[in-house]
Design a protein around this motif. Structure first.
Motif, PDB file in Angstrom:
ATOM      1  N   GLN A   1      -0.639  28.519 -49.946  1.00 23.61           N
ATOM      2  CA  GLN A   1      -2.096  28.464 -49.966  1.00 23.61           C
ATOM      3  C   GLN A   1      -2.611  27.359 -49.044  1.00 23.61           C
ATOM      4  O   GLN A   1      -3.608  27.545 -48.339  1.00 23.61           O
ATOM      5  CB  GLN A   1      -2.604  28.245 -51.401  1.00 23.61           C
ATOM      6  CG  GLN A   1      -4.096  28.411 -51.540  1.00 23.61           C
ATOM      7  CD  GLN A   1      -4.577  29.808 -51.161  1.00 23.61           C
ATOM      8  OE1 GLN A   1      -3.960  30.809 -51.516  1.00 23.61           O
ATOM      9  NE2 GLN A   1      -5.657  29.893 -50.425  1.00 23.61           N
ATOM     10  N   ASP A   2      -1.925  26.217 -49.013  1.00 21.94           N
ATOM     11  CA  ASP A   2      -2.292  25.139 -48.081  1.00 21.94           C
ATOM     12  C   ASP A   2      -2.207  25.642 -46.641  1.00 21.94           C
ATOM     13  O   ASP A   2      -3.069  25.336 -45.812  1.00 21.94           O
ATOM     14  CB  ASP A   2      -1.359  23.936 -48.220  1.00 21.94           C
ATOM     15  CG  ASP A   2      -1.483  23.202 -49.534  1.00 21.94           C
ATOM     16  OD1 ASP A   2      -2.558  23.273 -50.176  1.00 21.94           O
ATOM     17  OD2 ASP A   2      -0.490  22.543 -49.926  1.00 21.94           O
ATOM     18  N   MET A   3      -1.143  26.396 -46.351  1.00 20.76           N
ATOM     19  CA  MET A   3      -0.952  26.915 -44.994  1.00 20.76           C
ATOM     20  C   MET A   3      -2.096  27.834 -44.594  1.00 20.76           C
ATOM     21  O   MET A   3      -2.570  27.775 -43.457  1.00 20.76           O
ATOM     22  CB  MET A   3       0.382  27.663 -44.884  1.00 20.76           C
ATOM     23  CG  MET A   3       1.596  26.776 -44.983  1.00 20.76           C
ATOM     24  SD  MET A   3       3.095  27.775 -44.852  1.00 20.76           S
ATOM     25  CE  MET A   3       4.203  26.813 -45.856  1.00 20.76           C
ATOM     26  N   VAL A   4      -2.551  28.678 -45.521  1.00 23.34           N
ATOM     27  CA  VAL A   4      -3.676  29.572 -45.240  1.00 23.34           C
ATOM     28  C   VAL A   4      -4.911  28.746 -44.886  1.00 23.34           C
ATOM     29  O   VAL A   4      -5.589  29.008 -43.889  1.00 23.34           O
ATOM     30  CB  VAL A   4      -3.965  30.496 -46.449  1.00 23.34           C
ATOM     31  CG1 VAL A   4      -5.281  31.241 -46.267  1.00 23.34           C
ATOM     32  CG2 VAL A   4      -2.812  31.472 -46.660  1.00 23.34           C
ATOM     33  N   ARG A   5      -5.196  27.721 -45.693  1.00 25.09           N
ATOM     34  CA  ARG A   5      -6.380  26.880 -45.444  1.00 25.09           C
ATOM     35  C   ARG A   5      -6.259  26.108 -44.134  1.00 25.09           C
ATOM     36  O   ARG A   5      -7.229  26.000 -43.386  1.00 25.09           O
ATOM     37  CB  ARG A   5      -6.580  25.899 -46.599  1.00 25.09           C
ATOM     38  CG  ARG A   5      -7.215  26.519 -47.822  1.00 25.09           C
ATOM     39  CD  ARG A   5      -7.657  25.457 -48.808  1.00 25.09           C
ATOM     40  NE  ARG A   5      -6.543  24.700 -49.352  1.00 25.09           N
ATOM     41  CZ  ARG A   5      -5.876  25.028 -50.451  1.00 25.09           C
ATOM     42  NH1 ARG A   5      -6.210  26.103 -51.128  1.00 25.09           N
ATOM     43  NH2 ARG A   5      -4.881  24.291 -50.890  1.00 25.09           N
TER      44      ARG A   5
END
Length: 69
Positions: free
Chosen positions: A26-30
């Motif tokens: 999820q961090d990577m998506v953001r």
């Protein structure tokens, strides 16, 4: 592990590096504005190419091969 592995794509290397620095998917998506599906595919493909059973093993192998730091 055999000497030769399939070359990792730039996105695969980037996702592994982010994971190695503690980023969740999820961090990577953001942080990258790349879809979860593309990130999942990149990590799965990196694990396959590195012949790793899980993400931690893929990160370890990529680091040993000096693909990530």
């Amino acid at each position: 592990m055999p000497d030769k592995i399939d070359e990792l794509a730039p996105l695969e290397v980037r996702c592994l590096a982010l994971a190695a620095h503690g980023r969740t998917r999820q961090d990577m998506v953001r942080e990258t504005d790349i879809s979860m599906e593309r990130i999942d595919r990149a990590l799965e493909e990196a694990m396959r190419k590195l012949r790793a059973k899980n993400l931690a093993e893929a990160i370890f192998r990529a680091a040993r091969l000096e693909l990530i730091s």
